[in-house]
Design an enzyme around this catalytic site. Structure first.
Site, mmCIF file in Angstrom:
data_model
loop_
_atom_site.group_PDB
_atom_site.id
_atom_site.type_symbol
_atom_site.label_atom_id
_atom_site.label_comp_id
_atom_site.label_asym_id
_atom_site.label_seq_id
_atom_site.Cartn_x
_atom_site.Cartn_y
_atom_site.Cartn_z
ATOM 1 N N ARG A 62 127.639 62.778 1.948
ATOM 2 C CA ARG A 62 126.478 63.450 2.536
ATOM 3 C C ARG A 62 126.922 64.184 3.792
ATOM 4 O O ARG A 62 127.308 63.563 4.788
ATOM 5 C CB ARG A 62 125.366 62.447 2.859
ATOM 6 C CG ARG A 62 124.724 61.851 1.628
ATOM 7 C CD ARG A 62 124.115 62.924 0.765
ATOM 8 N NE ARG A 62 123.206 62.372 -0.240
ATOM 9 C CZ ARG A 62 122.548 63.107 -1.091
ATOM 10 N NH1 ARG A 62 122.681 64.418 -1.084
ATOM 11 N NH2 ARG A 62 121.741 62.540 -1.959
ATOM 12 N N ALA A 74 118.838 60.709 -7.243
ATOM 13 C CA ALA A 74 117.700 61.525 -6.805
ATOM 14 C C ALA A 74 118.092 62.985 -6.779
ATOM 15 O O ALA A 74 119.271 63.317 -6.763
ATOM 16 C CB ALA A 74 117.246 61.085 -5.417
ATOM 17 N N GLU A 91 117.546 64.014 -13.199
ATOM 18 C CA GLU A 91 118.497 63.495 -12.217
ATOM 19 C C GLU A 91 119.147 62.195 -12.681
ATOM 20 O O GLU A 91 120.316 61.947 -12.399
ATOM 21 C CB GLU A 91 117.814 63.303 -10.860
ATOM 22 C CG GLU A 91 117.427 64.600 -10.189
ATOM 23 C CD GLU A 91 118.623 65.489 -9.839
ATOM 24 O OE1 GLU A 91 119.712 64.974 -9.531
ATOM 25 O OE2 GLU A 91 118.453 66.721 -9.874
ATOM 26 N N GLU A 118 108.851 66.785 3.059
ATOM 27 C CA GLU A 118 109.460 66.332 1.811
ATOM 28 C C GLU A 118 108.757 65.080 1.287
ATOM 29 O O GLU A 118 108.561 64.108 2.007
ATOM 30 C CB GLU A 118 110.939 66.015 2.006
ATOM 31 C CG GLU A 118 111.591 65.517 0.725
ATOM 32 C CD GLU A 118 113.042 65.097 0.902
ATOM 33 O OE1 GLU A 118 113.795 65.239 -0.056
ATOM 34 O OE2 GLU A 118 113.409 64.639 2.008
ATOM 35 N N GLU A 137 128.157 71.701 -10.015
ATOM 36 C CA GLU A 137 129.551 72.036 -9.725
ATOM 37 C C GLU A 137 130.014 71.545 -8.355
ATOM 38 O O GLU A 137 131.203 71.342 -8.139
ATOM 39 C CB GLU A 137 129.795 73.533 -9.858
ATOM 40 C CG GLU A 137 129.039 74.377 -8.860
ATOM 41 C CD GLU A 137 129.257 75.863 -9.058
ATOM 42 O OE1 GLU A 137 129.239 76.587 -8.044
ATOM 43 O OE2 GLU A 137 129.447 76.292 -10.205
ATOM 44 N N GLU A 139 128.879 68.644 -6.955
ATOM 45 C CA GLU A 139 128.566 67.213 -6.860
ATOM 46 C C GLU A 139 129.760 66.371 -7.297
ATOM 47 O O GLU A 139 130.390 66.637 -8.312
ATOM 48 C CB GLU A 139 127.389 66.847 -7.782
ATOM 49 C CG GLU A 139 126.037 67.026 -7.179
ATOM 50 C CD GLU A 139 124.938 66.496 -8.081
ATOM 51 O OE1 GLU A 139 124.095 65.746 -7.578
ATOM 52 O OE2 GLU A 139 124.919 66.843 -9.280
#
Length: 178
Positions: A62, A74, A91, A118, A137, A139
Site C-alpha cells: 500500500r 476489496a 474482486e 467512501e 497489471e 497488482e
C-alpha cells in the site's frame, strides 16, 4: 447542534480513484471556513471463508503507508452505479482466485468520515470454488488462509489496522464466531 452549511464546492483535483474538492462552509457564527472533501465512488469487500473455517486474506503493498498490509479482498466499483455485490464478486475472484455464487451482506463502512465519502459494503463468501487470480497489471497480491482467532489477535495487537478489515473481521466474529 447548530447548523453548518456548505456554500461552495470547488474541484481541485480529478484523479483515477478520487476527486478532491475545497468546500466553503458557513459556520453558525457567520464565519466561513474551507474544508477538504474527497469523493470516492465506493467499493466492496469480501470475507472469504473456506470450508475449514479459515479466512482468505490478501497481502499487498500500500503506497500511502509505504508497506505491505494484510487485508480482506476489496476493490473500487468500476462505475458509480455498479452494484456493490457485483464488485465484491469480481474482486473475490480477481484477488484470491476463488469464486462464490452466493454472497451474504455483512456490514457497510464509511472509511474516513472526517474528509471522505467512501462507502464500502462488505460481504461474506462461503462455498468457494477454485478459479484463478485475475490481477490488474499493477497488482501484486499474495493470498493467505488465516484462523479467525489469529486475525482477532492481530487486530488487538495492532498488527492489523486496515479499517475495512478490522470492521469486517470483528463483525464476522460477532455474527458467526464462537
Amino acid at each position: 447542534m447548530e447548523e453548518l452549511k456548505r456554500v461552495k464546492r470547488e474541484l481541485r483535483y480529478e484523479g483515477v480513484l478520487v476527486n478532491i474538492y475545497a468546500d466553503t462552509i458557513a459556520l453558525p457564527d457567520g464565519k466561513e471556513v474551507e474544508w477538504d472533501y474527497i469523493h470516492h465512488d465506493g467499493a466492496a469487500a469480501v470475507v472469504p471463508v473456506r470450508s475449514d473455517g479459515k479466512i482468505l486474506m490478501v497481502r499487498q503493498y500500500r503506497n500511502a503507508l509505504d508497506r505491505v498490509t494484510l487485508e480482506i479482498p476489496a476493490g473500487k466499483v468500476d462505475r458509480a452505479d455498479e452494484p456493490k455485490i457485483e464488485c465484491a464478486r469480481r474482486e473475490l475472484e480477481e484477488e484470491t482466485g476463488y469464486r462464490c455464487d452466493k454472497l451474504e451482506y455483512l456490514i457497510s463502512v464509511n472509511t474516513t468520515v472526517a474528509l471522505c465519502d467512501e462507502l464500502i459494503e462488505i460481504y461474506v463468501a462461503r462455498d468457494l470454488t477454485a478459479s484463478h487470480q485475475r490481477l490488474d497489471e499493477d497488482e501484486y497480491v499474495d493470498v493467505e488462509a488465516c484462523d479467525l482467532d489469529e486475525l482477532c489477535r492481530m487486530i488487538y495487537n495492532g498488527e492489523l489496522r486496515d479499517s475495512k478489515t478490522v470492521a469486517a473481521i470483528l463483525a464476522y466474529q460477532v455474527k458467526y464466531g464462537k
